[in-house]
Design an enzyme around this catalytic site. Structure first.
Site, mmCIF file in Angstrom:
data_model
loop_
_atom_site.group_PDB
_atom_site.id
_atom_site.type_symbol
_atom_site.label_atom_id
_atom_site.label_comp_id
_atom_site.label_asym_id
_atom_site.label_seq_id
_atom_site.Cartn_x
_atom_site.Cartn_y
_atom_site.Cartn_z
ATOM 1 N N ASP A 204 0.834 -1.194 0.000
ATOM 2 C CA ASP A 204 0.000 0.000 0.000
ATOM 3 C C ASP A 204 0.879 1.258 0.000
ATOM 4 O OD1 ASP A 204 -2.660 1.289 0.368
ATOM 5 O OD2 ASP A 204 -1.797 1.927 2.270
ATOM 6 N N GLU A 247 14.439 -15.393 0.513
ATOM 7 C CA GLU A 247 14.799 -16.417 1.495
ATOM 8 C C GLU A 247 13.830 -17.601 1.471
ATOM 9 O OE1 GLU A 247 14.813 -14.638 5.337
ATOM 10 O OE2 GLU A 247 16.300 -13.106 4.819
#
Length: 546
Positions: A204, A247
């Site tokens: 956002d 990751e």
């Protein structure tokens, strides 16, 4: 599209505005239980992923975009355990989950902000937000002339005399992204949800996190970097976020809500090592005009191509007037980034619907990915006659009742039946005291003429918007030319767009006022309306095998 390419390069992602999608517990507000109950529908529609608007713990001053706890689900919507089950069940249907994250500001009820108010001026707690002394006699004036995006000043004064910045409502204090605590906290939040199986995040106000530390006035600004929108320093944040995503297995991805002034500025978010995708608001803001649409498509593909990023096409979302209603009228002025769309006069829904059907085929034929805002597959228009008394968007109050806000595109979906709530909420259980118990009224009232627009009514009707979307998404999945890749424009007269994707696919869209003969083809894959004598009527589109 290579089968080994990351999913996000070609995905069709369905936006779930959670309050308005489906109500599972009968309180008139959509929730996680409602989404879980409608996963078979979303599977049948053919979407690849869901983007779910904020579901975190929140006082709901801005319907969830004021987050009090980023690691908790608001009880209005469910629990973290239910969210985990939704992720598991969606994955079982072959659907990924993209959560919303709100890093520009928190709620004023967030533990950090409450601590900042208690700690007082000059404290370490206040450094996580943007607090400043005021100007003028006794510091009685705001620190600068910035206005809130929702109307009124962007500053609120607290009891000890300092002011804090909020680019949105006063209940949404802006975080200070110069502070290492803020960086560390959000990277931790990303990991929390990645570890629960979330496949990505929509960011956002991705262009708004970093502010000029000098906090200069906007008045008299000429050129140079904007003091709070799209500053270069924001990209360091997203390079760190990209490392976090990398990751985890499964091509976890980000999409940026970044309103920028040029395609080049947007491409900067998507450079290698940065974010994966970004909404294409230039396309969303373009009128129904062949020359303008071709220009924005060309600019987008050329510019994003320089950084190796796919385009992400979008026509509507929870912040803008639905495109069925936009396409049925003119804009009062050119629509530009960080400003509201202003329609000129009443809309023609018949015209808007015809154009929206054609626009769906154009959008889903373009290289890259696409977003579908819930209800656009039903042809829902903007609800422009909501009574003043039911309006809930903070824009309505903050603007002094001059801007009706965004509630008109957020009205709950119609699923079935002949009258509100159209299956949005379950019927209340019958009891001896209430043998004719009915469902709770939705949080925003639905029009009484929406029965023909329900999922139930449109299912199986080959002329319906829903079946057009289902067919288009089915072809898109099956045809090797669609999804990520390139396009070639074919010669066509003014007002007609004709593009070729390889192998063997052509999309033709007639935006002119005259019928257009379809180019040579081996078969018609799909059309947005009936084709007579091999001629495409105005405001119609066709997908062809060639």
């Amino acid at each position: 599209m290579s089968p080994t390419a990351p999913w996000w390069r070609s995905a069709v992602i369905y936006q779930v505005y959670i309050r308005s999608f489906a109500d599972g517990d009968g309180d008139g507000v959509g929730d996680i239980a409602g989404i879980r109950s409608r996963l078979p529908y979303l599977k049948s529609l053919g979407v690849d992923a869901l983007w779910i608007n904020p579901w975190y713990k929140s006082p709901m001053a801005d319907h969830g975009y004021d987050v009090a706890d980023y690691r908790e689900i608001d009880p209005l919507f469910g629990t973290v355990a239910e969210a985990e089950r939704l992720v598991e069940e969606a994955h079982a249907h072959g659907i990924r989950i993209v959560s919303d994250i709100v890093p520009n500001h928190s709620s004023d009820q967030h533990a950090w902000f409450r601590a900042a108010l208690t700690a007082g001026p000059g404290s370490p707690e206040r450094e996580r937000y943007v607090f400043r002394p005021g100007r003028g006699p006794g510091g009685s004036l705001p620190p600068n002339d910035w206005d809130s995006r929702f109307g009124g000043p962007a500053w609120t004064r607290v009891a000890d005399g300092e002011w804090y910045l909020h680019l949105f409502t006063p209940q949404q204090p802006d975080l200070n992204w110069q502070h290492p605590d803020v960086h560390g906290e959000f990277e931790s939040v990303l990991r929390f949800w990645f570890e629960r199986g979330v496949d990505g995040f929509r960011i956002d106000v991705a262009h708004g996190l970093v502010k000029d530390p000098e906090l200069p006035d906007l008045a008299g600004r000429i050129g140079g970097a904007h003091p709070f929108w799209d500053r270069d320093e924001v990209h360091d944040i997203y390079r760190a976020w990209r490392k976090v995503a990398d990751e985890y297995p499964g091509d976890r991805a980000f999409v940026a809500e970044a309103w920028t002034e040029t395609p080049e500025r947007l491409a900067a978010y998507l450079r290698p090592g940065g974010l994966h995708t970004a909404f294409n608001f230039d396309y969303l803001m373009t009128d129904w005009n062949a020359e303008d649409l071709r220009a924005v498509i060309d600019d987008t593909l050329a510019t994003l191509g320089t950084v190796g990023a796919p385009a992400t096409w979008v026509m509507s979302n929870h912040d803008v007037m639905r495109h069925v209603s936009r396409y049925g009228r003119r804009a009062a002025r050119k629509w530009v980034a960080n400003e509201s769309y202003v329609p000129a006069g009443p809309g023609d829904l018949t015209l808007g619907t015809r154009r929206a059907r054609a626009a769906a085929l154009l959008t889903l034929a373009l290289p890259g990915g696409a977003y579908v805002y819930q209800g656009e597959e039903l042809g829902l228009p903007e609800v422009e006659d909501l009574p003043d008394a039911v309006l809930q968007d903070p824009v309505w109050e903050r603007s002094g009742h001059t801007d009706r806000g965004r509630d008109g595109c957020r009205v709950p979906l119609p699923w079935s039946g002949e009258a509100p709530p159209y299956g949005f909420s379950p019927d209340a259980p019958e009891t001896p005291d209430a043998p004719d118990a009915s469902a709770t009224s939705p949080w925003l009232p639905q029009p009484t003429d929406w029965a023909p627009r329900t999922v139930e009514r449109q299912t199986g009707d080959e002329t319906s918007m829903l079946e057009l979307y289902r067919a288009a998404l089915r072809v898109r999945h099956e045809h090797p030319a669609l999804g990520d890749g390139t396009l070639t424009w074919l010669d066509a007269p003014a007002g007609v767009l004709a593009l070729r994707r390889e192998p063997g696919f052509v999309c033709v869209v007639n935006l002119s006022s005259e019928p257009y003969p379809l180019p040579s083809h081996t078969s018609v894959l799909l059309t947005s309306g009936p084709v007579q004598d091999g001629r495409l009527a105005p405001d119609q589109a066709a997908w062809l095998a060639v």
